[in-house]
Design a protein around this motif. Sequence first.
Motif, mmCIF file in Angstrom:
data_model
loop_
_atom_site.group_PDB
_atom_site.id
_atom_site.type_symbol
_atom_site.label_atom_id
_atom_site.label_comp_id
_atom_site.label_asym_id
_atom_site.label_seq_id
_atom_site.Cartn_x
_atom_site.Cartn_y
_atom_site.Cartn_z
ATOM 1 N N LEU A 9 0.833 -1.201 0.000
ATOM 2 C CA LEU A 9 0.000 0.000 0.000
ATOM 3 C C LEU A 9 0.869 1.253 0.000
ATOM 4 O O LEU A 9 0.625 2.203 -0.755
ATOM 5 N N LEU A 10 1.900 1.255 0.832
ATOM 6 C CA LEU A 10 2.804 2.400 0.936
ATOM 7 C C LEU A 10 3.492 2.683 -0.402
ATOM 8 O O LEU A 10 3.572 3.843 -0.841
ATOM 9 N N ALA A 11 3.971 1.631 -1.052
ATOM 10 C CA ALA A 11 4.675 1.800 -2.322
ATOM 11 C C ALA A 11 3.764 2.396 -3.385
ATOM 12 O O ALA A 11 4.159 3.315 -4.122
ATOM 13 N N PRO A 154 -2.192 7.016 2.560
ATOM 14 C CA PRO A 154 -2.178 7.930 1.415
ATOM 15 C C PRO A 154 -2.190 9.396 1.815
ATOM 16 O O PRO A 154 -1.567 10.230 1.145
ATOM 17 N N LEU A 155 -2.876 9.712 2.923
ATOM 18 C CA LEU A 155 -2.923 11.103 3.382
ATOM 19 C C LEU A 155 -1.530 11.605 3.752
ATOM 20 O O LEU A 155 -1.087 12.662 3.288
ATOM 21 N N VAL A 156 -0.827 10.832 4.580
ATOM 22 C CA VAL A 156 0.492 11.243 5.049
ATOM 23 C C VAL A 156 1.516 11.228 3.919
ATOM 24 O O VAL A 156 2.338 12.146 3.786
ATOM 25 N N VAL A 157 1.473 10.190 3.088
ATOM 26 C CA VAL A 157 2.411 10.106 1.966
ATOM 27 C C VAL A 157 2.236 11.300 1.036
ATOM 28 O O VAL A 157 3.215 11.919 0.598
ATOM 29 N N ASP A 158 1.000 11.628 0.731
ATOM 30 C CA ASP A 158 0.720 12.752 -0.155
ATOM 31 C C ASP A 158 1.255 14.059 0.432
ATOM 32 O O ASP A 158 1.917 14.835 -0.264
#
Length: 204
Positions: A9-11, A154-158
């Motif tokens: 998911l992270l990737a 996805p929120l934090v990665v974005d």
Amino acid sequence: MSVSDWLSLLAICCLGAMSPGPSLAMVVRHTLSGGRSKGIVCAWAHSIGIGVYALVTLLGLAVILKQAPIIFNGIAILGALYLAYMGVQALRSQGGVSDKLTAGPSSRALIAARDGLVISLFNPKILLFFLALFSQFILVADSITAKGLIILTPLVVDGLWYTFIALILSHSALLPALRKKAVLIDKLSGVVLILLAIKVLVTL
């Protein structure tokens, strides 16, 4: 959700954030016109919109999976095809990130926040991306913690990615290096998105 599931998911969230588009253009515009702080404000406002999409998509797919698994599988197949399409488009891209690195008129923090939120909430491609992405992870979201990770990742990665963009663009010496790697980012994203699409179809 296992660690390997979360890493997958992270990737994918990283690659999704890195794909050039109107979101990147908006963060770039506010960074170059209003400075580092305006770019970061725009970045995290954008990530809030991403979090809203993640929550809505997760809840909606969970209901569909419970009540109509055939429809869920249909959405998963369409999502996989869309991921493959995104991958092909990325592989064919010639400009990539480099053609997004242009400035605009000077901006204020409130306007930067508004634009960041609006560009994420009203971009239908983001909804399609989440429908494609979450169809495989909803099956392993077996706890509140897993569901929280699916929304927060996805929120934090974005937010972190576009903050990184704002920091890079505030140092003009690093800008040429980013432009040189733009096409490579596109190609890498394309390959991974196509592989993800294959994985979704195989695991249905």
